[in-house]
Design an enzyme around this catalytic site. Sequence first.
Site, PDB file in Angstrom:
ATOM      1  N   LEU A   1      20.711 -28.602  -1.772  1.00 58.35           N
ATOM      2  CA  LEU A   1      19.376 -28.102  -1.391  1.00 58.35           C
ATOM      3  C   LEU A   1      19.346 -26.577  -1.439  1.00 58.35           C
ATOM      4  O   LEU A   1      18.886 -25.913  -0.517  1.00 58.35           O
ATOM      5  CB  LEU A   1      18.972 -28.609  -0.001  1.00 58.35           C
TER       6      LEU A   1
ATOM      7  N   GLU B   1       0.823  -1.211   0.000  1.00 57.71           N
ATOM      8  CA  GLU B   1       0.000   0.000   0.000  1.00 57.71           C
ATOM      9  C   GLU B   1       0.858   1.264   0.000  1.00 57.71           C
ATOM     10  O   GLU B   1       0.511   2.263  -0.646  1.00 57.71           O
ATOM     11  CB  GLU B   1      -0.929   0.015   1.228  1.00 57.71           C
TER      12      GLU B   1
ATOM     13  N   ARG C   1      11.775 -24.148  -4.836  1.00 60.03           N
ATOM     14  CA  ARG C   1      12.783 -23.897  -3.791  1.00 60.03           C
ATOM     15  C   ARG C   1      12.879 -22.397  -3.508  1.00 60.03           C
ATOM     16  O   ARG C   1      12.952 -21.977  -2.351  1.00 60.03           O
ATOM     17  CB  ARG C   1      14.148 -24.428  -4.229  1.00 60.03           C
TER      18      ARG C   1
ATOM     19  N   GLU D   1      12.224 -32.656  -0.058  1.00 61.80           N
ATOM     20  CA  GLU D   1      12.844 -33.565  -1.019  1.00 61.80           C
ATOM     21  C   GLU D   1      13.522 -34.675  -0.222  1.00 61.80           C
ATOM     22  O   GLU D   1      14.520 -34.430   0.452  1.00 61.80           O
ATOM     23  CB  GLU D   1      13.865 -32.829  -1.885  1.00 61.80           C
TER      24      GLU D   1
ATOM     25  N   SER E   1      19.341 -42.778  -9.188  1.00 60.91           N
ATOM     26  CA  SER E   1      18.146 -42.014  -9.560  1.00 60.91           C
ATOM     27  C   SER E   1      18.455 -40.760 -10.368  1.00 60.91           C
ATOM     28  O   SER E   1      17.536 -40.035 -10.745  1.00 60.91           O
ATOM     29  CB  SER E   1      17.383 -41.597  -8.292  1.00 60.91           C
TER      30      SER E   1
END
Length: 359
Positions: free
Chosen positions: A198, A46, A178, A290, A162
């Site tokens: 991370l 504002e 993230r 994760e 993976s």
Amino acid sequence: MREALRLAERGLYTVSPNPAVGAVIVKNGEIVGKGYHRKAGEPHAEVYALREAGEKAKGATAYVTLEPCSHYGRTPPCAEALIKAGVSRVVAAMVDPNPKVSGKGIAMLREAGIEADTGLLSDEAEALNRGFLQRMRTGRPYVRLKLGISIDGRTALNNGVSHWITSSSSRSDVQRYRAMSSAIMSTSETLKVDNPTLSVRWNELPLEVQSVLKPEDVRQPVRVIVDSRSRVTGDKAIFSVKSPVLLLRREKGECPEGASEILFPGSGQLQLATVMRELGRREINDLWIEAGGHFAGALIEANLADEIILYMAPTFLGSKSRPLAELPEYYRLEDAPSYEIENTSVIGPDLKVVLRKRH
């Protein structure tokens, strides 16, 4: 109001622990001022909009995505600023559930003779600040669980490999989540197997995020590691990034430089509901998780995964590969955890599915 919501989105990556808010001042059908909240401790939306409007704010209508604050915090009350500017009407998308506000801003405006309404595009405003709103209402963060899976529902080969099941396009989208999050949670087991940082990497963010977020404005989330057996050591990659690391442990252990411990005395697995309340107390709004199938299953079983972000690659890994979540056996369908599909989209070669917890 839609313009105010669009402006508010620009603050999603920088305002935590505050909510993202946008404001637009309209007079005689013309926008004369607009702004959004950029960072905690800096002026609210504002104030920026009123500065741009100047004298034109007198007799104008202010559209705000969240009820104007009525209390002195790091900045003066926005309701007071709107009154002093002489606006004739304020339309807020929704009431702020923060106990310090919670209708008091609307009441202050009305007492000053200003017409004040709420509810315009409230669903969109709610979706914008799910983390902040949930923390205000329940005391815990909004939890998003990320899962990268094959088309047959597997997260890794049986040998643990993976990298990478999903595409770089999906990983770029993960970077966006993230960047929006107050904290990223994982486990000591994930650190042992994958050794991730991370962190938010600006050069991997989607272009639409890079266009509103400068590299120097990237806010690295707090990293929260479930480490009940005190196994995390200082050689892990998370310590290569300057951002707090919280280790959730049962008892005091060796604490690497750059980390601090949060102790939950007892034995066995940590009580995740207790953990979430503690993170809420530390003003964590949006928690991005994760981790492997064991922890994912524990979150789902505890009914703590508010949202699941599923990235599905068009690849089969086979029945002996690792499942996306380790859950107990259910004997009745009505006992199985159930989610609603909020939306689906194609990202590169992958399918993205957003699931929200049923209420």
